[in-house]
Write an enzyme that holds these catalytic residues in place. Structure first.
Site, short mmCIF file in Angstrom:
data_model
loop_
_atom_site.label_atom_id
_atom_site.label_comp_id
_atom_site.label_asym_id
_atom_site.label_seq_id
_atom_site.Cartn_x
_atom_site.Cartn_y
_atom_site.Cartn_z
N CYS A 384 -8.88 -11.46 -23.34
CA CYS A 384 -8.50 -10.56 -22.25
C CYS A 384 -8.57 -9.11 -22.72
O CYS A 384 -9.66 -8.60 -22.91
CB CYS A 384 -7.14 -10.96 -21.70
SG CYS A 384 -6.97 -10.43 -19.98
N HIS A 510 -7.90 -16.58 -20.50
CA HIS A 510 -6.96 -17.01 -21.55
C HIS A 510 -7.20 -18.48 -21.89
O HIS A 510 -6.55 -19.35 -21.31
CB HIS A 510 -5.52 -16.83 -21.07
CG HIS A 510 -5.11 -15.41 -20.92
ND1 HIS A 510 -4.40 -14.74 -21.89
CD2 HIS A 510 -5.32 -14.53 -19.92
CE1 HIS A 510 -4.20 -13.49 -21.48
NE2 HIS A 510 -4.74 -13.34 -20.30
N GLU A 512 -6.16 -20.01 -24.39
CA GLU A 512 -5.00 -20.59 -25.07
C GLU A 512 -4.08 -21.35 -24.12
O GLU A 512 -3.39 -22.29 -24.53
CB GLU A 512 -4.21 -19.48 -25.81
CG GLU A 512 -3.44 -18.48 -24.96
CD GLU A 512 -4.28 -17.31 -24.44
OE1 GLU A 512 -5.51 -17.45 -24.37
OE2 GLU A 512 -3.69 -16.27 -24.08
N1 GLN Z 1 -4.47 -4.91 -19.48
C1 GLN Z 1 -5.69 -5.62 -19.22
C2 GLN Z 1 -5.93 -5.83 -17.74
O1 GLN Z 1 -5.02 -5.79 -16.94
C3 GLN Z 1 -5.72 -6.93 -19.97
C4 GLN Z 1 -4.69 -7.92 -19.55
C5 GLN Z 1 -4.48 -9.04 -20.53
O2 GLN Z 1 -4.82 -8.94 -21.70
N2 GLN Z 1 -3.84 -10.10 -20.08
O3 GLN Z 1 -7.03 -6.04 -17.32
#
Ligand code: GLN
Length: 538
Positions: A384, A510, A512
């Protein structure tokens, strides 16, 4: 209808953090091993509608379900142990209960009555529990009540347990988890806190059926009888829960203590002969007897907090066991990483993971760690924000746009390689408004990701507002980046890889969250494999 569904409640006393989530998950595992279908739910007594707006310092990681609910991290354990997907219905807070009741009141559904904690709030809690039973999918619904008995906040939940126990009779059982501390000076285990905590539950009208005692030492003979006598349960219903080397051993310890049999007895359920834990035991053996070891740097800004990257740690345990390899995680505070010290901090690791996150703190350190992984061909997984930082790093250091950035961090950047998603542009509320839950991702057959997943279309969970800016796709592709995964519906870049690198994968989602004991996530398995190869090559 839920005529045949059995409802099991798990409450906690004496102290928080005794591991109600692990006990609930272990029970679910044992019941499954006997052939039953099970779901686990968490009721959280706080007033936030969900934990999505909570800082990780408060309750650790925010876990995301396939249907896009932002939930308590215990749901991660439920999925990892039971391999059964959870949903919005599996995590309910006081805030959501009140919100539902207040919405009904505004719609006039209470027909002029005074709306009260009993029966309206407790009825709404009951509805939120039985909704899972009514899906027709489960033989057992296990409901974990967050907090500790006696807390003001958990009173309506305990009152609901009292009512449901009364209404459901033998279709309901209550497990109370307490602490039996060992006093070194006296050289003794003490049962008094357990007695008091059961009394506190009794004051609220709930007699536990089973008492699980968390302890650092074995409960010596006589202790179970003593607890049984003081707390009105049979000695076989006093279960020892000793500290384990790994949480994944707890189902086996609970099997040895007959927790599942006690639950089946209490709920008048015929006890099947079968208890199939073969695969679980195989996993625990792999976990406890690794043949190799690798070190992975986990670069993030919440490293001092054990629970902040919970699912990542667990996914490494699954991915490690699949490779018969111990994965040592070296947590590195991204704020401390600089161009000057990056070599010293990262030269001995076999893989680098840059963690998800929000906001500017530690961002330059993350970018530095990624440059190090790219230039030194160290296996890299960016999740992410970690993927977004990889794009920024590439734009700055390879494409030579020194002020390239995500507009989350620098709205005025001249090269906004990561930018707010269109659908996010008019959103004002913070809670539950990100791109959340599972979305399709089509994989490029010529990628490390495809090799890991061994299929062309996958569904992965998201939690973000920003995305890779499609305007720069060509710049990236022409200079060494492979777009390895694309969302086919919205044409969003979901995975980037470096072409000239053994294993460099940045994912906007994600992975994970969906790694389980039964199905370790392919990207983690493949990342650990790449780390093993890297270790062999240095
Ligand atoms: N802050 C980033 C976004 O909102 C990544 C979010 C995250 O890592 N879950 O796109």
């Amino acid at each position: 209808m839920d005529h045949n569904v059995k409802y099991i409640f798990v409450t906690g006393g004496v102290s928080s953090s005794l591991g109600k989530g692990i006990i609930s998950s272990s029970l679910a595992k044992l019941l499954q091993a006997r052939g039953f279908t099970v779901t686990i739910q968490k009721l959280d007594p706080y007033i936030n509608i969900d934990p999505g707006t909570l800082n990780p310092y408060e309750h650790g990681e925010c876990y995301v379900t396939e249907d896009g609910a932002e939930t308590d991290l215990d749901l991660g354990h439920y999925e990892r142990f039971s391999n059964t997907r959870t949903s919005q219905a599996n995590n309910v807070t006081t805030g959501r209960i009140y919100q539902n009741v207040i919405n009904k009141e505004r719609r006039g559904e209470y027909l002029g009555t005074t709306v009260q904690v009993i029966p309206h709030i407790t009825d709404e809690i009951k509805r939120s529990i039985r909704i899972l039973g009514k899906t027709g999918k489960y033989d057992f619904v296990i409901t974990e009540i967050g907090g500790t008995v006696g807390d003001i906040e958990s009173f309506p939940f305990i009152e609901t347990v009292r009512q449901m126990k009364w209404e459901l009779g033998t279709r309901c059982a209550v497990i109370h988890l307490t602490l039996v501390p060992y006093l070194h000076a006296a050289g003794e285990l003490k049962t008094k806190p357990t007695q008091h905590s059961v009394k506190s539950l009794l004051e609220q009208g709930v007699q536990p059926d089973i008492i699980v005692c968390r302890t650092e030492h074995p409960l010596y003979s006589g202790i179970k009888q003593k607890i049984a006598q003081f707390c009105n349960v049979s000695p076989t219903a006093v279960i020892e829960s000793r500290d384990a080397e790994t949480i994944y051993e707890v189902p086996l310890l609970m099997r040895d203590e007959n927790l599942d049999i006690e639950v089946l007895k209490k709920t008048n359920t015929a006890i099947p002969d079968k208890l199939d834990l073969k695969n679980w035991i195989h996993f625990v053996n792999n976990l406890k007897n690794p043949e190799k070891e690798v070190t992975i740097a986990l670069v993030g800004k919440y490293i001092e907090l054990k629970d902040a990257y919970k699912s990542i740690n667990e996914a490494f345990i699954h991915g490690g066991a699949a490779n018969k390899t111990k994965v040592k995680i070296n947590r590195i505070q991204s704020e401390n990483i600089t161009k000057e010290n990056v070599n010293e901090l990262l030269e001995n690791v076999n893989g680098i993971l840059v963690a998800p996150g929000f906001g500017n703190r530690g961002i330059e350190g993350k970018i530095e760690a990624i440059r190090f992984a790219r230039e030194n061909k160290i296996p890299f997984l960016g999740i992410c924000l970690g993927m977004q930082c990889a794009a920024v790093e590439f734009a700055r250091n390879v494409l030579k746009h020194p002020d390239a950035h995500s507009t989350e961090m620098n709205p005025k950047t001249s090269y906004p390689v990561i930018d707010l998603m269109d659908e996010q542009k008019n959103i004002k509320n913070m809670g539950g408004t990100m791109r959340l839950g599972a979305y399709a991702c089509k994989l490029n057959p010529d990628s490390n990701s495809f090799k890991a997943y061994k299929k062309a279309l996958v569904y992965e969970r998201h939690r973000h507002r920003y995305e890779f800016n499609n305007k720069y796709r060509k710049d990236f592709e022409n200079n060494g980046i492979r777009l390895a995964g694309i969302n086919p519906d919205k044409n969003l870049v979901e995975i980037i890889e470096l072409k000239n690198h053994p294993w460099f994968v940045g994912v906007q989602f994600h992975p994970e969250y969906s790694s389980t004991v039964k199905e370790p996530h392919p990207l983690f398995v493949s990342f650990v494999k790449a780390a093993i190869v890297h270790k062999g090559s240095v």
